[in-house]
Design a protein around this motif. Structure first.
Motif, PDB file in Angstrom:
ATOM      1  N   GLY A 322       0.768  -1.241   0.000  1.00 31.27           N
ATOM      2  CA  GLY A 322       0.000   0.000   0.000  1.00 31.27           C
ATOM      3  C   GLY A 322       0.796   1.287   0.000  1.00 31.27           C
ATOM      4  O   GLY A 322       0.522   2.185  -0.786  1.00 31.27           O
ATOM      5  N   SER A 323       1.775   1.405   0.879  1.00 36.33           N
ATOM      6  CA  SER A 323       2.527   2.654   0.993  1.00 36.33           C
ATOM      7  C   SER A 323       3.935   2.557   0.431  1.00 36.33           C
ATOM      8  O   SER A 323       4.778   3.399   0.746  1.00 36.33           O
ATOM      9  N   SER A 324       4.192   1.569  -0.394  1.00 35.56           N
ATOM     10  CA  SER A 324       5.555   1.377  -0.912  1.00 35.56           C
ATOM     11  C   SER A 324       6.099   2.590  -1.666  1.00 35.56           C
ATOM     12  O   SER A 324       7.283   2.924  -1.508  1.00 35.56           O
ATOM     13  N   PRO A 325       5.305   3.306  -2.491  1.00 34.46           N
ATOM     14  CA  PRO A 325       5.882   4.493  -3.144  1.00 34.46           C
ATOM     15  C   PRO A 325       6.375   5.531  -2.145  1.00 34.46           C
ATOM     16  O   PRO A 325       7.469   6.094  -2.302  1.00 34.46           O
ATOM     17  N   SER A 326       5.594   5.788  -1.107  1.00 34.70           N
ATOM     18  CA  SER A 326       6.015   6.750  -0.085  1.00 34.70           C
ATOM     19  C   SER A 326       7.281   6.292   0.617  1.00 34.70           C
ATOM     20  O   SER A 326       8.177   7.096   0.921  1.00 34.70           O
ATOM     21  N   LEU A 327       7.389   5.003   0.873  1.00 34.20           N
ATOM     22  CA  LEU A 327       8.554   4.472   1.582  1.00 34.20           C
ATOM     23  C   LEU A 327       9.826   4.615   0.765  1.00 34.20           C
ATOM     24  O   LEU A 327      10.858   5.078   1.261  1.00 34.20           O
ATOM     25  N   PHE A 328       9.778   4.220  -0.508  1.00 32.69           N
ATOM     26  CA  PHE A 328      10.986   4.275  -1.324  1.00 32.69           C
ATOM     27  C   PHE A 328      11.371   5.716  -1.668  1.00 32.69           C
ATOM     28  O   PHE A 328      12.561   6.060  -1.678  1.00 32.69           O
ATOM     29  N   ILE A 329      10.386   6.567  -1.936  1.00 29.06           N
ATOM     30  CA  ILE A 329      10.699   7.971  -2.208  1.00 29.06           C
ATOM     31  C   ILE A 329      11.210   8.646  -0.943  1.00 29.06           C
ATOM     32  O   ILE A 329      12.150   9.455  -0.979  1.00 29.06           O
ATOM     33  N   GLY A 330      10.646   8.302   0.198  1.00 33.65           N
ATOM     34  CA  GLY A 330      11.153   8.822   1.460  1.00 33.65           C
ATOM     35  C   GLY A 330      12.594   8.413   1.701  1.00 33.65           C
ATOM     36  O   GLY A 330      13.419   9.220   2.150  1.00 33.65           O
ATOM     37  N   ALA A 331      12.916   7.166   1.392  1.00 38.32           N
ATOM     38  CA  ALA A 331      14.298   6.702   1.548  1.00 38.32           C
ATOM     39  C   ALA A 331      15.240   7.456   0.617  1.00 38.32           C
ATOM     40  O   ALA A 331      16.363   7.823   0.999  1.00 38.32           O
ATOM     41  N   ALA A 332      14.788   7.716  -0.608  1.00 45.13           N
ATOM     42  CA  ALA A 332      15.619   8.460  -1.561  1.00 45.13           C
ATOM     43  C   ALA A 332      15.848   9.888  -1.094  1.00 45.13           C
ATOM     44  O   ALA A 332      16.956  10.433  -1.226  1.00 45.13           O
ATOM     45  N   ILE A 333      14.828  10.523  -0.537  1.00 43.31           N
ATOM     46  CA  ILE A 333      14.970  11.885  -0.016  1.00 43.31           C
ATOM     47  C   ILE A 333      15.963  11.902   1.147  1.00 43.31           C
ATOM     48  O   ILE A 333      16.826  12.771   1.249  1.00 43.31           O
ATOM     49  N   ASN A 334      15.859  10.916   2.041  1.00 44.29           N
ATOM     50  CA  ASN A 334      16.783  10.837   3.167  1.00 44.29           C
ATOM     51  C   ASN A 334      18.222  10.687   2.700  1.00 44.29           C
ATOM     52  O   ASN A 334      19.140  11.295   3.253  1.00 44.29           O
ATOM     53  N   ALA A 335      18.423   9.865   1.681  1.00 45.01           N
ATOM     54  CA  ALA A 335      19.783   9.549   1.237  1.00 45.01           C
ATOM     55  C   ALA A 335      20.435  10.694   0.497  1.00 45.01           C
ATOM     56  O   ALA A 335      21.667  10.841   0.529  1.00 45.01           O
ATOM     57  N   THR A 336      19.640  11.530  -0.172  1.00 46.66           N
ATOM     58  CA  THR A 336      20.224  12.521  -1.090  1.00 46.66           C
ATOM     59  C   THR A 336      20.175  13.950  -0.586  1.00 46.66           C
ATOM     60  O   THR A 336      20.852  14.814  -1.149  1.00 46.66           O
ATOM     61  N   LYS A 337      19.378  14.248   0.425  1.00 48.94           N
ATOM     62  CA  LYS A 337      19.324  15.570   1.043  1.00 48.94           C
ATOM     63  C   LYS A 337      19.163  16.706   0.032  1.00 48.94           C
ATOM     64  O   LYS A 337      18.152  16.780  -0.639  1.00 48.94           O
ATOM     65  N   GLU A 338      20.210  17.573  -0.135  1.00 53.49           N
ATOM     66  CA  GLU A 338      20.072  18.770  -0.966  1.00 53.49           C
ATOM     67  C   GLU A 338      19.782  18.475  -2.427  1.00 53.49           C
ATOM     68  O   GLU A 338      19.233  19.310  -3.145  1.00 53.49           O
ATOM     69  N   SER A 339      20.188  17.302  -2.909  1.00 49.27           N
ATOM     70  CA  SER A 339      19.948  16.950  -4.311  1.00 49.27           C
ATOM     71  C   SER A 339      18.706  16.089  -4.474  1.00 49.27           C
ATOM     72  O   SER A 339      18.553  15.375  -5.464  1.00 49.27           O
ATOM     73  N   ALA A 340      17.802  16.157  -3.507  1.00 49.41           N
ATOM     74  CA  ALA A 340      16.629  15.286  -3.522  1.00 49.41           C
ATOM     75  C   ALA A 340      15.692  15.571  -4.680  1.00 49.41           C
ATOM     76  O   ALA A 340      14.929  14.693  -5.084  1.00 49.41           O
TER      77      ALA A 340
END
Length: 401
Positions: A322-340
């Protein structure tokens, strides 16, 4: 590192003064994501009827899902860059208008080639929508609540995935497959009206030249995130695009509506649960989602002849997915910070390409092997996804400090 999602863009001064999330505005973003993915997966529940009208096979008609996702994948990065400086609401309205027009024309089309072209154009509209949802939501949210705002804005995607096929099937039973596309166009038009009234028209933000795609790809953690996302989503779409064939194989065709309803209900429940905990327990949720999904596919592969277990597996699958898109995009935002901002476009590209790949691979498996082969292929991919999320303790899916 922690499990907490950090927004890539600071909230505006107006948003920062608020003590709660802007519900009406986030609902507009939610609806935009919902209608995008609803339109994408709508044909999956209409394949037999559409194939008769278009005079093609079911597997070829299934490529109307594939080409939509392919267009989104191809268009996400260049379209996001091209429109980066435009006011955000203008971009969203343009994209929704493309969806409205192409859905109406698809319903009117009786030609397979024209239908593919229209679906490609609709996919480009989605390519405009998805990359801006997360950043738009973060800029609207009060300080410290960007993670939940992003989860709400992106929740329309899994709910659209969950409900697209059952809604299409239900509407088709009321009249014809064309009715489903007309209804989708109507919902898109309503969404345009809501966005016009409820969303502030935030200014665009030109893409920063210092963050190129190659530079973002070497950021620690991003590549494992993208790999896990790709394998996860390909596996999902191998099965979900051809769920009607799988249920026919399991001799449960007469229960298709209830199976899809079960999946949809647990997917919505997943959104509610994950939205509450995503800021603090991102890693736990991602790992749980991949492992549970793999277990469900194993049950579908081994116990397809046991209806009760099929229902249980589909229910848990919906909850895991159900929430997999939010989870993976959230992980990408966490990992990349300013270049998110660039990372989000990459994530959407991988997400959409995986939907296209899943539909294409599933069609090949059905034609060249058997219906049972789609579950085993999905299980192999999910095993890889689960191993990647479990192993990514340092950068991709870090442990809580």
């Amino acid at each position: 590192m922690t499990d907490t999602i950090t927004g890539s863009t600071a909230p505006t001064a107006t948003a920062a003064r608020q003590d709660r999330l802007p519900g009406k505005a986030l609902l507009g973003l939610f609806l935009a994501g919902f209608i995008s993915i609803l339109t994408e997966c709508l044909p999956a529940g209409l394949l037999p009827e559409m194939s008769r009208t278009l005079d093609t096979s079911v597997s070829l008609t299934g490529q109307t899902v594939t080409i939509y996702a392919l267009a989104t994948a191809l268009g996400a990065i260049p379209l996001a860059r091209m429109t980066a400086a435009w006011p955000r609401k203008h971009v969203l309205q343009l994209a929704l208008a493309m969806v409205v027009v192409t859905n109406v024309l698809t319903a009117l089309s009786g030609n397979y080639t024209l239908t593919l072209a229209l679906r490609f154009a609709a996919g480009l509209g989605t390519g405009l929508i998805w990359p801006l949802l997360g950043g738009y939501a973060a800029r609207l949210a009060p300080a410290g609540r960007q993670g939940r705002a992003i989860a709400i804005a992106l929740a329309g995607t899994p709910i659209g995935l969950a409900l697209g096929i059952p809604l299409g099937t239900w509407l088709s039973s009321l009249g014809s497959w064309q009715l489903a596309f007309y209804a989708s166009a109507a919902v898109s038009a309503v969404t345009m009206a809501w966005v016009l009234v409820a969303l502030p028209n935030l200014p665009g933000q030109p893409v920063k030249a210092r963050f190129t795609i190659p530079q973002v790809l070497v950021i620690p953690g991003l590549r494992p995130i993208l790999f896990a996302l790709a394998t996860y989503m390909i596996a999902h779409n191998i099965i979900y695009t051809y769920i009607t064939d799988l249920l026919s194989y399991a001799e449960m065709t007469d229960q298709t509506g209830w199976i899809l309803f079960t999946f949809g209900i647990t997917s919505v429940l997943s959104v509610l649960v994950v939205g509450t905990h995503i800021d603090r327990h991102l890693r736990t949720l991602v790992v749980s989602s991949t492992v549970l999904f793999a277990a469900c596919v194993l049950v579908l592969a081994v116990f397809a002849d046991t209806p009760a277990l099929v229902y249980v597996a589909v229910a848990v699958w919906g909850f895991a997915f159900g929430s997999s898109p939010s989870l993976f995009i959230g992980a990408a935002i966490n990992a990349t910070k300013e270049s998110a901002d660039v990372a989000q476009s990459l994530t959407i590209t991988v997400f959409s390409a995986s939907i296209a790949a899943g539909g294409f691979i599933g069609g090949l498996l059905l034609v060249n092997l058997s219906t049972a082969s789609i579950t085993w292929a999905a299980l192999i991919l999910l095993t890889a996804a689960a191993a990647t999320t479990v192993a990514g303790t340092k950068h991709a899916f870090p442990q809580k400090a």
